[in-house]
Design an enzyme around this catalytic site. Sequence first.
Site, PDB file in Angstrom:
ATOM      1  N   GLU A  73       0.822  -1.220   0.000  1.00 47.67           N
ATOM      2  CA  GLU A  73       0.000   0.000   0.000  1.00 47.67           C
ATOM      3  C   GLU A  73       0.848   1.259   0.000  1.00 47.67           C
ATOM      4  O   GLU A  73       0.580   2.204  -0.746  1.00 47.67           O
ATOM      5  CB  GLU A  73      -0.947   0.011   1.192  1.00 47.67           C
ATOM      6  CG  GLU A  73      -2.072  -1.009   1.122  1.00 47.67           C
ATOM      7  CD  GLU A  73      -1.633  -2.399   1.528  1.00 47.67           C
ATOM      8  OE1 GLU A  73      -0.506  -2.564   2.055  1.00 47.67           O
ATOM      9  OE2 GLU A  73      -2.419  -3.342   1.315  1.00 47.67           O
ATOM     10  N   HIS A 142     -10.239  -4.449  10.482  1.00 48.73           N
ATOM     11  CA  HIS A 142     -10.897  -4.382   9.165  1.00 48.73           C
ATOM     12  C   HIS A 142     -12.266  -3.694   9.240  1.00 48.73           C
ATOM     13  O   HIS A 142     -13.118  -3.933   8.392  1.00 48.73           O
ATOM     14  CB  HIS A 142     -11.093  -5.788   8.590  1.00 48.73           C
ATOM     15  CG  HIS A 142      -9.894  -6.341   7.901  1.00 48.73           C
ATOM     16  ND1 HIS A 142      -8.693  -6.546   8.538  1.00 48.73           N
ATOM     17  CD2 HIS A 142      -9.692  -6.719   6.613  1.00 48.73           C
ATOM     18  CE1 HIS A 142      -7.829  -7.058   7.685  1.00 48.73           C
ATOM     19  NE2 HIS A 142      -8.403  -7.167   6.509  1.00 48.73           N
TER      20      HIS A 142
HETATM   21  C1  LIG Z   1      -1.662  -4.634   4.802  1.00 51.08           C
HETATM   22  C2  LIG Z   1      -2.759  -5.452   4.213  1.00 51.08           C
HETATM   23  N1  LIG Z   1      -3.062  -5.314   2.896  1.00 51.08           N
HETATM   24  C3  LIG Z   1      -4.052  -6.032   2.344  1.00 51.08           C
HETATM   25  C4  LIG Z   1      -4.793  -6.916   3.095  1.00 51.08           C
HETATM   26  C5  LIG Z   1      -5.934  -7.725   2.468  1.00 51.08           C
HETATM   27  N2  LIG Z   1      -5.502  -9.121   2.326  1.00 51.08           N
HETATM   28  C6  LIG Z   1      -5.830 -10.051   3.250  1.00 51.08           C
HETATM   29  S1  LIG Z   1      -5.130 -11.536   2.897  1.00 51.08           S
HETATM   30  C7  LIG Z   1      -4.406 -10.940   1.505  1.00 51.08           C
HETATM   31  C8  LIG Z   1      -3.570 -11.832   0.648  1.00 51.08           C
HETATM   32  C9  LIG Z   1      -2.439 -12.398   1.420  1.00 51.08           C
HETATM   33  O1  LIG Z   1      -1.717 -13.272   0.612  1.00 51.08           O
HETATM   34  P1  LIG Z   1      -0.595 -14.142   1.299  1.00 51.08           P
HETATM   35  O2  LIG Z   1       0.233 -13.273   2.167  1.00 51.08           O
HETATM   36  O3  LIG Z   1       0.117 -14.897   0.223  1.00 51.08           O
HETATM   37  O4  LIG Z   1      -1.370 -15.111   2.275  1.00 51.08           O
HETATM   38  P2  LIG Z   1      -2.396 -16.254   1.835  1.00 51.08           P
HETATM   39  O5  LIG Z   1      -3.752 -15.639   1.865  1.00 51.08           O
HETATM   40  O6  LIG Z   1      -2.005 -16.729   0.475  1.00 51.08           O
HETATM   41  O7  LIG Z   1      -2.245 -17.313   2.870  1.00 51.08           O
HETATM   42  C10 LIG Z   1      -4.697  -9.589   1.325  1.00 51.08           C
HETATM   43  C11 LIG Z   1      -4.212  -8.753   0.198  1.00 51.08           C
HETATM   44  C12 LIG Z   1      -4.463  -7.029   4.463  1.00 51.08           C
HETATM   45  N3  LIG Z   1      -5.165  -7.839   5.270  1.00 51.08           N
HETATM   46  N4  LIG Z   1      -3.443  -6.310   4.989  1.00 51.08           N
END
Ligand SMILES: Cc1ncc(C[n+]2csc(CCOP(=O)(O)OP(=O)(O)O)c2C)c(N)n1
Lengths: 339, 339, 321, 321
Positions: A73, A142
């Site tokens: 972000e 959130h």
């Molecule tokens: C700082 C932040 N940006 C965006 C989000 C929204 N978000 C939640 S899970 C996710 C994807 C995370 O991907 P990864 O780290 O690979 O974990 P996975 O879900 O694949 O286990 C996002 C973008 C968040 N929770 N926190």
Amino acid sequence: MSETAAPPLQATGVRELTFGEAIKEAIAEEMRRDPKVVLMGEDVAEAGTTFKVLLGLVDEFGKDRIIDTPISEAGFTGIGVGAAMTGMRPIVDIMFGDFLMIIMDQVANQAAKIHYMSGGKWKVPLVIRATMGATRRSAAQHSQSLHAWPSHIPGLKVVVPSTPYDAKGLFKAAIRDDNPVVIFEHKISYKKVKGPVPAEDYVIPLGVADVKRAGSDITLVALSSMVQTALGAAKMLEEVGINAEVVDPRTTWPLDEKTLVESVKKTSRCIVVDEGYFRYGITGELASVIQEQAFYDLDGPVRRLGAMHVPIPFSPALEDVTVPSERQVFDLARQMCNR
Amino acid sequence: MSETAAPPLQATGVRELTFGEAIKEAIAEEMRRDPKVVLMGEDVAEAGTTFKVLLGLVDEFGKDRIIDTPISEAGFTGIGVGAAMTGMRPIVDIMFGDFLMIIMDQVANQAAKIHYMSGGKWKVPLVIRATMGATRRSAAQHSQSLHAWPSHIPGLKVVVPSTPYDAKGLFKAAIRDDNPVVIFEHKISYKKVKGPVPAEDYVIPLGVADVKRAGSDITLVALSSMVQTALGAAKMLEEVGINAEVVDPRTTWPLDEKTLVESVKKTSRCIVVDEGYFRYGITGELASVIQEQAFYDLDGPVRRLGAMHVPIPFSPALEDVTVPSERQVFDLARQMCNR
Amino acid sequence: MSIPQEKLLRLYRQMVAIRLFEERVNDLYTRAVMPGLAHLYIGEEAIAVGVCEALRSDDYITSTHRGHGHCLAKGAKPHLMFAELLGKEAGYCKGKGGSMHIADPATGNLGANAIVGGSAGIATGAAYASKYLKQGRVAVCFFGEGALGQGLLYEELNLSQLWKLPVIFVCENNGYNEYTHFSESTAGDVSARAAAFGMANETADGQNVREVYGVASKYIERARRGEGPAFLQFKTYRYHGHHVGDVARAYYRPKAEEQEWVTQRDPITLHGQWLMDNGIAARPALDAIQEELIKEMDAAVEFAVSAPYPDPSKVNQDVYV
Amino acid sequence: MSIPQEKLLRLYRQMVAIRLFEERVNDLYTRAVMPGLAHLYIGEEAIAVGVCEALRSDDYITSTHRGHGHCLAKGAKPHLMFAELLGKEAGYCKGKGGSMHIADPATGNLGANAIVGGSAGIATGAAYASKYLKQGRVAVCFFGEGALGQGLLYEELNLSQLWKLPVIFVCENNGYNEYTHFSESTAGDVSARAAAFGMANETADGQNVREVYGVASKYIERARRGEGPAFLQFKTYRYHGHHVGDVARAYYRPKAEEQEWVTQRDPITLHGQWLMDNGIAARPALDAIQEELIKEMDAAVEFAVSAPYPDPSKVNQDVYV
Ligand SMILES: Cc1ncc(C[n+]2csc(CCOP(=O)(O)OP(=O)(O)O)c2C)c(N)n1
Ligand SMILES: Cc1ncc(C[n+]2csc(CCOP(=O)(O)OP(=O)(O)O)c2C)c(N)n1
Ligand SMILES: [Mg+2]
Ligand SMILES: [Mg+2]
């Protein structure tokens, strides 16, 4: 102002749209108008954002203008700032407003101050999309409504729309504005709030409040989701013979003090309602402005209702009591009007 | 409260210390008391911080407890949060308060919410040192007073001391507090503000305002540097026969509403003065609380003076007019008391 | 790479100009004529000059708290900079920015920045715009090695490499973050941090202006061709304190170390010697350059000192467009 | 490394427990019994189980939005977790945290985190405290490869390596950040990002629980000996959607890809087969484990469903100590 309360009569093809559809239409129209408008964020392209609000835009504008980013972000907001200075009109989408906390340096130390620090030489026509609103059972990280933070910082404009009509007109104004603008979209309203929206191009100037309901006994000043709450309370109040006026500032900065103050001078009573944290936030500023300028017309103190001053809990049994309700507004208004 | 206004009589060895010396003494005493207290930040060890306030501490406590960090404010604040959860009492020093913008996620999404999100199971006894205050000719990114931001967030405590005596007592209370506490130290006051400080151990409970000057005609509510400004204005007012009371909340959260409201009920007039940005900040909340609870005793609206709502300019010719002055307070107070 | 003669002389002239400018800044501070503080670029001149000489005038730069050299090298006018440093209306930012915020669209200067690492996104964004608008412009992000501590930098390294943006990250490694040696703040290898993102990178001698120019040219043109960003580390040293007020430095760095750089590694002396050794310019010619610049700089200070302060009523202008 | 028999069986049991737990979470969501959403760990069980099996009960972990597996593997009780997921007073966080914030001091669980990468500092801080207090505890920071986009992670890599802190960064690379393939968000090589800081690192098969356990043990013990942090990348896959509501996934990943992992790379099937091939357990024994756990999980759901919600008056408790 009130001519913006309802779609202009000459409006061609007024449709009933949801809040989310209105925002998508605003973005699409501006992207058609101006090739310098691009939108970037996480999963905004094929996924159409986590909230699915932008579904389909990538088909029309392609992945070069609806841009999926890494989970960075601060990184892509910084890109938005630099791109805005050098000829683009970027919209950065940070998904949950809670993530503002990660990008505040880019927003408030950089974007907000560049025009001033450069003696007016550089400008930053950047739009930052953030969401707000609780009761989605998303818990403390959130669910926040953080519009008070950017509102505190000189150099930023802050838009907090409550209806589909306002959302379209204000979002288009934000994109055309040469200053950094943070727009807070209420998550629950995306699907829940519907209203008439002209198919035609129109903008609503930033800094113009709107009287959502005319009344004479008490003024309810509300933003975003709380406008619906205030209107609901106004209906309940009507049944007990209290005629409430509902005023929506629509932007916290610039702030249309005149419309707020005139309304309160007329009704002599005021409640400010907001979904942000109660302390050191939106309600404090608005209540202060009103008592400063309408003091001698006031029947009693300006009262405030905000989100309970606690981190937002997960359990429905707890979360629901943290947000101001129609009932609370009704009870307080009734007591103030002593009926 | 007022017994904390001056050092307790039985105080052994009251010395005249500067604001900075009092803070250093508070930290040193707590570090002697409790080996779990450590301090980390950029150039805090041999350099004794950019402001030289902690010079010498490293000689007594060593580099394992006065810890120089890389330029990673978010990184070491996060370490502070985790260390606080697991048995330490860390103090993280972020130098210029403007850098809070870089660490807000760690402060407001993490530290502030962990106790609540865990159902009270984890606690975060962390102190975050930040500075505030303009007129150092440091321009827009090194001069802000951002205490309104953490004050908006449930789960944080916010300390804004104005005198050496308060600084020592409040800082020690902050270190012993089991919640995350953000303390704002006024840069100019470090050397400029002097006052009596007992050599002995004492704490000032967080959430207790202090009447810095008793008066009957008008209440000046002020924090940090503005307390000196208010006291200066009070002197000027005395000469025109106006007896001003100066009340210092000392902490924005918890907030001692009672003392503020009682004072205004007595004087029936109030000006709130703060060095933070004027809009959606400290003055809005305090003015609202006061008009809510003292409305019927008020002669007129609660008035506010804050930093001009502009990014802080570099040029002395411009910067000096952005901060509320004794003269402004005097003129407004005089007008309100119509003398 | 062979550098044309007049370029070689301009490299010299530009370094001397920055040196003379900064000496006057220090003097203005010492005489209490300049408000606040300033971070002098003395000793590091070859980097800004070598890199900016390789840029087009419409290319972009972002600068730092130690930014005077970058701004001058990119074409800023000394008298307008001095005026800004003194908080005068005639300054680049009408006195609103000061030493740490010199900005100038006319020379592609997106602005100095008082937040360490704070401009990494801005430079990357300018490179993004240049690519999107097909302008062929390159953006250079200057930063000190201390900015390696800021997470934002890594987000931009990833984003710029992922999107093949024409941005060059120039790390000016002068060995110190304020009063701390960078080895106490930096684990592992600096350029490996860029390599990890698959980014082209090179480390070179920041005291040799011709080497800086050569390396910068290579990666700037590569970026201009659309082949992606690069990370360049230049080893250098600041002769003075972290800022003008930092005079007693023995507690954090040895006087001998300072002396060695000043006497053995000075970029101006080294390049001047090289110009003479290679028969490109004789001592008198170099002295003439210096004399001319001294006049220019003194006049610039004159202008700034006698220029008026902004009227206080200007304070709330330029907050919004 | 040879793993004792009862450990080999516990690895199996733990993975099955997580699988059964998550299947019930999905069911509770589908039947609209669970408020909000949840991110299922199904398919990735070997990582949490292999890593936590190598930890002491007083070691620390930080978890993520996809955290149920980490919490269970570290010793959380299913009935208290289900209660939390349903927002009940009996839950680990009294219903205040929910799926993304399960925390439990008793098992060293510093908490799941809904901010991607948000716990990197917390884990590093716990490691710092363990070192300062000479406790010999190790902290494991679990995160998805999407967190590689967060600058904070690099600040912690640098700090932990610089200070030789006993923290292990465990990157669960399941190939997707929400609905985007990680190759679209990640430039260069993942483990090189840790290597750049001079940090020990290794990449291994996240579907092979014995391999995970072996690699984790090696670096956890190394950290415990005071030899510094490590970065471990485990390749894995999530079988279900990003969250329980993400059912139509064809637009971002091919069904065939999902099928291949489910049928060819399932950590439970693979380990079960290995146990049988090596004569450590026969099918009936494995089935017995499953039967027993099914009973336990169903009872846990029972408990949670019938548990009371917190009284609304509790809403402003636990804000401050
Ligand atoms: C700082 C932040 N940006 C965006 C989000 C929204 N978000 C939640 S899970 C996710 C994807 C995370 O991907 P990864 O780290 O690979 O974990 P996975 O879900 O694949 O286990 C996002 C973008 C968040 N929770 N926190
Ligand atoms: C985010 C942030 N943290 C801290 C500071 C205070 N500060 C100003 S300059 C500096 C040191 C920078 O070192 P380096 O990046 O190596 O640049 P140099 O001064 O050596 O040119 C610090 C810590 C700042 N301006 N911004
Ligand atoms: Mg340096
Ligand atoms: Mg993933």
